[in-house]
Design an enzyme around this catalytic site. Sequence first.
Site, short mmCIF file in Angstrom:
data_model
loop_
_atom_site.label_atom_id
_atom_site.label_comp_id
_atom_site.label_asym_id
_atom_site.label_seq_id
_atom_site.Cartn_x
_atom_site.Cartn_y
_atom_site.Cartn_z
N ASP A 1 0.85 -1.20 0.00
CA ASP A 1 0.00 0.00 0.00
C ASP A 1 0.88 1.25 0.00
O ASP A 1 2.02 1.21 0.48
CB ASP A 1 -0.85 0.05 1.29
CG ASP A 1 -2.13 -0.77 1.19
OD1 ASP A 1 -2.53 -1.15 0.08
OD2 ASP A 1 -2.74 -1.02 2.26
N GLN B 1 -0.11 7.06 -6.50
CA GLN B 1 -1.22 7.98 -6.23
C GLN B 1 -1.26 9.12 -7.25
O GLN B 1 -0.30 9.89 -7.37
CB GLN B 1 -1.05 8.58 -4.83
CG GLN B 1 -1.07 7.54 -3.72
CD GLN B 1 -0.43 8.03 -2.43
OE1 GLN B 1 0.55 8.78 -2.48
NE2 GLN B 1 -0.94 7.61 -1.30
N ARG C 1 -1.02 -0.76 -8.53
CA ARG C 1 -2.39 -0.32 -8.24
C ARG C 1 -2.38 1.18 -8.38
O ARG C 1 -1.60 1.87 -7.72
CB ARG C 1 -2.84 -0.70 -6.83
CG ARG C 1 -4.22 -0.07 -6.50
CD ARG C 1 -4.51 -0.04 -5.02
NE ARG C 1 -4.55 -1.37 -4.45
CZ ARG C 1 -4.21 -1.64 -3.19
NH1 ARG C 1 -3.80 -0.69 -2.39
NH2 ARG C 1 -4.26 -2.87 -2.75
N LYS D 1 -6.35 7.44 -6.60
CA LYS D 1 -6.22 8.91 -6.48
C LYS D 1 -5.27 9.26 -5.33
O LYS D 1 -4.52 10.22 -5.42
CB LYS D 1 -7.59 9.54 -6.20
CG LYS D 1 -8.51 9.57 -7.40
CD LYS D 1 -9.81 10.30 -7.05
CE LYS D 1 -10.74 10.33 -8.24
NZ LYS D 1 -12.06 10.91 -7.89
N THR E 1 -10.63 2.62 -8.28
CA THR E 1 -11.47 3.82 -8.17
C THR E 1 -12.94 3.44 -8.17
O THR E 1 -13.32 2.40 -8.71
CB THR E 1 -11.18 4.79 -9.33
OG1 THR E 1 -11.96 5.97 -9.15
CG2 THR E 1 -11.50 4.19 -10.70
#
Length: 239
Positions: free
Chosen positions: A58, A88, A109, A112, A151
Amino acid sequence: MAREYDAVFDLIEREGLDSNVSVKLTALGLKLSYRLCLGNIEEVVKHAAESGNFVRIDMEDSTTTTETLRIYRDLRELGYGNVGIVLQARLRRTLRDVRELAALRPNVRLCKGIYLEPPLIAYQGYQEVRDNFVCLHETLLGYGCYVGIATHDEWLIEQALERVRGMKPAEYEFQMLLGVRELRGTKLVREGHRLRVYVPFGEHWYAYSVRRLQENPKMAGYIASDTISRLFGGSPNGR
Ligand SMILES: Cc1cc2nc3c(=O)[nH]c(=O)nc-3n(C[C@H](O)[C@H](O)[C@H](O)COP(=O)(O)OP(=O)(O)OC[C@H]3O[C@@H](n4cnc5c(N)ncnc54)[C@H](O)[C@@H]3O)c2cc1C
């Protein structure tokens, strides 16, 4: 924490689940010591590899971006291919990061970014973040990367669908949070796309949820509107 993740991978294997695990590096010691964290994440990635599984790192707030990407590179240099990263669209640096990572053809991945960051380093406008998301998606596809499109934003889902047209379903995936826009997710799956659902787990779920709300208070509105639509069976925002 590393042992806990190992136990989750064992459970996934035993139950035969089609699931991988996302890990947060600060939970593995990133803010304590880089070496400690690298050792911990390597143990998790190695353990996952033994059962043919995959670890997604992450992305947390901007104070961790550089070191998180450095850990990802180190793992790839150590020979681990079963590890992916999160990028991001909110951050101005991300296009540069994509270019610098391109040679590794990272499994990404794309999201936003949940953390509200200052204007110097992050786009502030809603459409600006979206436009960067689309640009990053195109760039990643251009480098032949596998992209998890994370998203719930209808406009972005439509943009992504245009960009994956002609690709095989196994070459990309959509990703959504558990309980968010489930009808839209089901529609994607019915149309032949793959959807991965992000499921928070663990005993300290309350503290986790409070932290998420503090990071991005907009979430409170989403959750309230989701709860109301569930209670009354309506479908606000085309869910
Ligand atoms: C699978 C997955 C993994 C993620 N991992 C990371 C990560 O590692 N690092 C990181 O910084 N961010 C992560 N995020 C969060 C992401 O960056 C965004 O903050 C979040 O997805 C909201 O942005 P959006 O693209 O859905 O658009 P938004 O404009 O925020 O949302 C579009 C619409 O979706 C609905 N919605 C969105 N979020 C929620 C919610 N929580 N509850 C209810 N309804 C909602 C609302 O109807 C909203 O109007 C992840 C998101 C997903 C789906």
